[in-house]
Design a protein around this motif. Sequence first.
Motif, PDB file in Angstrom:
ATOM      1  N   LEU A 274       0.837  -1.202   0.000  1.00  0.00           N
ATOM      2  CA  LEU A 274       0.000   0.000   0.000  1.00  0.00           C
ATOM      3  C   LEU A 274       0.871   1.252   0.000  1.00  0.00           C
ATOM      4  O   LEU A 274       1.880   1.326   0.685  1.00  0.00           O
ATOM      5  CB  LEU A 274      -0.915   0.032   1.222  1.00  0.00           C
ATOM      6  CG  LEU A 274      -2.014  -1.024   1.300  1.00  0.00           C
ATOM      7  CD1 LEU A 274      -2.824  -0.845   2.576  1.00  0.00           C
ATOM      8  CD2 LEU A 274      -2.918  -0.959   0.092  1.00  0.00           C
ATOM      9  N   THR A 275       0.457   2.220  -0.766  1.00  0.00           N
ATOM     10  CA  THR A 275       1.113   3.522  -0.776  1.00  0.00           C
ATOM     11  C   THR A 275       0.659   4.300   0.466  1.00  0.00           C
ATOM     12  O   THR A 275      -0.197   3.835   1.223  1.00  0.00           O
ATOM     13  CB  THR A 275       0.714   4.296  -2.037  1.00  0.00           C
ATOM     14  OG1 THR A 275      -0.705   4.476  -2.034  1.00  0.00           O
ATOM     15  CG2 THR A 275       1.140   3.559  -3.298  1.00  0.00           C
ATOM     16  N   SER A 276       1.220   5.473   0.653  1.00  0.00           N
ATOM     17  CA  SER A 276       0.810   6.301   1.799  1.00  0.00           C
ATOM     18  C   SER A 276      -0.690   6.601   1.749  1.00  0.00           C
ATOM     19  O   SER A 276      -1.375   6.550   2.763  1.00  0.00           O
ATOM     20  CB  SER A 276       1.593   7.612   1.824  1.00  0.00           C
ATOM     21  OG  SER A 276       2.955   7.369   1.990  1.00  0.00           O
ATOM     22  N   LEU A 277      -1.178   6.899   0.559  1.00  0.00           N
ATOM     23  CA  LEU A 277      -2.609   7.140   0.389  1.00  0.00           C
ATOM     24  C   LEU A 277      -3.405   5.879   0.699  1.00  0.00           C
ATOM     25  O   LEU A 277      -4.444   5.937   1.354  1.00  0.00           O
ATOM     26  CB  LEU A 277      -2.896   7.623  -1.031  1.00  0.00           C
ATOM     27  CG  LEU A 277      -4.356   7.808  -1.427  1.00  0.00           C
ATOM     28  CD1 LEU A 277      -5.060   8.771  -0.489  1.00  0.00           C
ATOM     29  CD2 LEU A 277      -4.453   8.280  -2.866  1.00  0.00           C
ATOM     30  N   GLY A 278      -2.918   4.745   0.251  1.00  0.00           N
ATOM     31  CA  GLY A 278      -3.585   3.485   0.530  1.00  0.00           C
ATOM     32  C   GLY A 278      -3.640   3.189   2.021  1.00  0.00           C
ATOM     33  O   GLY A 278      -4.661   2.735   2.542  1.00  0.00           O
ATOM     34  N   VAL A 279      -2.548   3.452   2.714  1.00  0.00           N
ATOM     35  CA  VAL A 279      -2.518   3.228   4.166  1.00  0.00           C
ATOM     36  C   VAL A 279      -3.517   4.135   4.869  1.00  0.00           C
ATOM     37  O   VAL A 279      -4.268   3.698   5.744  1.00  0.00           O
ATOM     38  CB  VAL A 279      -1.089   3.438   4.723  1.00  0.00           C
ATOM     39  CG1 VAL A 279      -1.090   3.477   6.234  1.00  0.00           C
ATOM     40  CG2 VAL A 279      -0.149   2.347   4.221  1.00  0.00           C
ATOM     41  N   ASP A 280      -3.545   5.408   4.482  1.00  0.00           N
ATOM     42  CA  ASP A 280      -4.468   6.344   5.122  1.00  0.00           C
ATOM     43  C   ASP A 280      -5.930   5.975   4.871  1.00  0.00           C
ATOM     44  O   ASP A 280      -6.753   6.019   5.776  1.00  0.00           O
ATOM     45  CB  ASP A 280      -4.202   7.769   4.639  1.00  0.00           C
ATOM     46  CG  ASP A 280      -2.897   8.328   5.184  1.00  0.00           C
ATOM     47  OD1 ASP A 280      -2.345   7.748   6.136  1.00  0.00           O
ATOM     48  OD2 ASP A 280      -2.426   9.347   4.636  1.00  0.00           O
ATOM     49  N   THR A 281      -6.229   5.610   3.630  1.00  0.00           N
ATOM     50  CA  THR A 281      -7.625   5.255   3.334  1.00  0.00           C
ATOM     51  C   THR A 281      -7.995   3.926   3.988  1.00  0.00           C
ATOM     52  O   THR A 281      -9.136   3.748   4.410  1.00  0.00           O
ATOM     53  CB  THR A 281      -7.864   5.199   1.817  1.00  0.00           C
ATOM     54  OG1 THR A 281      -6.921   4.317   1.216  1.00  0.00           O
ATOM     55  CG2 THR A 281      -7.779   6.570   1.203  1.00  0.00           C
ATOM     56  N   TRP A 282      -7.043   3.003   4.079  1.00  0.00           N
ATOM     57  CA  TRP A 282      -7.335   1.734   4.764  1.00  0.00           C
ATOM     58  C   TRP A 282      -7.594   1.979   6.238  1.00  0.00           C
ATOM     59  O   TRP A 282      -8.472   1.377   6.832  1.00  0.00           O
ATOM     60  CB  TRP A 282      -6.208   0.731   4.565  1.00  0.00           C
ATOM     61  CG  TRP A 282      -6.342  -0.458   5.466  1.00  0.00           C
ATOM     62  CD1 TRP A 282      -5.438  -0.894   6.380  1.00  0.00           C
ATOM     63  CD2 TRP A 282      -7.456  -1.356   5.556  1.00  0.00           C
ATOM     64  NE1 TRP A 282      -5.922  -1.994   7.034  1.00  0.00           N
ATOM     65  CE2 TRP A 282      -7.168  -2.310   6.545  1.00  0.00           C
ATOM     66  CE3 TRP A 282      -8.683  -1.443   4.912  1.00  0.00           C
ATOM     67  CZ2 TRP A 282      -8.035  -3.324   6.897  1.00  0.00           C
ATOM     68  CZ3 TRP A 282      -9.552  -2.461   5.259  1.00  0.00           C
ATOM     69  CH2 TRP A 282      -9.232  -3.390   6.242  1.00  0.00           C
ATOM     70  N   ARG A 283      -6.858   2.877   6.851  1.00  0.00           N
ATOM     71  CA  ARG A 283      -7.099   3.192   8.269  1.00  0.00           C
ATOM     72  C   ARG A 283      -8.509   3.735   8.480  1.00  0.00           C
ATOM     73  O   ARG A 283      -9.187   3.369   9.437  1.00  0.00           O
ATOM     74  CB  ARG A 283      -6.067   4.191   8.779  1.00  0.00           C
ATOM     75  CG  ARG A 283      -4.729   3.593   9.042  1.00  0.00           C
ATOM     76  CD  ARG A 283      -3.750   4.606   9.577  1.00  0.00           C
ATOM     77  NE  ARG A 283      -2.434   4.007   9.710  1.00  0.00           N
ATOM     78  CZ  ARG A 283      -1.312   4.669   9.615  1.00  0.00           C
ATOM     79  NH1 ARG A 283      -1.322   5.975   9.396  1.00  0.00           N
ATOM     80  NH2 ARG A 283      -0.162   4.056   9.737  1.00  0.00           N
TER      81      ARG A 283
END
Length: 178
Positions: free
Chosen positions: A56-65
Amino acid sequence: MARSGRGWPVGLMLVALGPVLVAAYAGAGYLAIRTAARAQVAGPHWEGGMIDASGLTSLGVDTWRLTWWTALFTGLLALSYLVIAVLLRRRSRGRTPLLVVSGILILPYALGFFFALFNLVGVFANVYESPDFVGGLPWWQPYTAYLLLAAGLVQAVGLVIADAQGRRAATDASSATM
């Protein structure tokens, strides 16, 4: 008539379906976010950046959270409805406070649904200015919020059935003692 299968009351089965649907929301959200993160990295606008061990990219991590916290919040509410349904099936008194608590808990449950419906995954992707991430989101991703709505509705029906079964059992027990 109120039973399904062997010994499993229909009301409890419906209420138990709520946490399953919340877990399905989380799983579908994770799948959508992973797909979008892959598209973001493969897209022409990718400028490099951090990718975690799960891909996951930084955006992916944030949206997953955001998705995970929404699922956790709603999942805890769904589990509390399961406990309430089990307690409502008892033959003892005390149904009114349980029903009041279940009525109060519907507000945060609805809040979780509306939060998911707002689709912060898409909003974050636009804030991060990542068209590749937005383009990589599956078409069905915004509709995953309706899994939370379905969970709440199924649990509401199951709770009504569990309460009716508990009332019937209490009435049968009180008439048997007379």
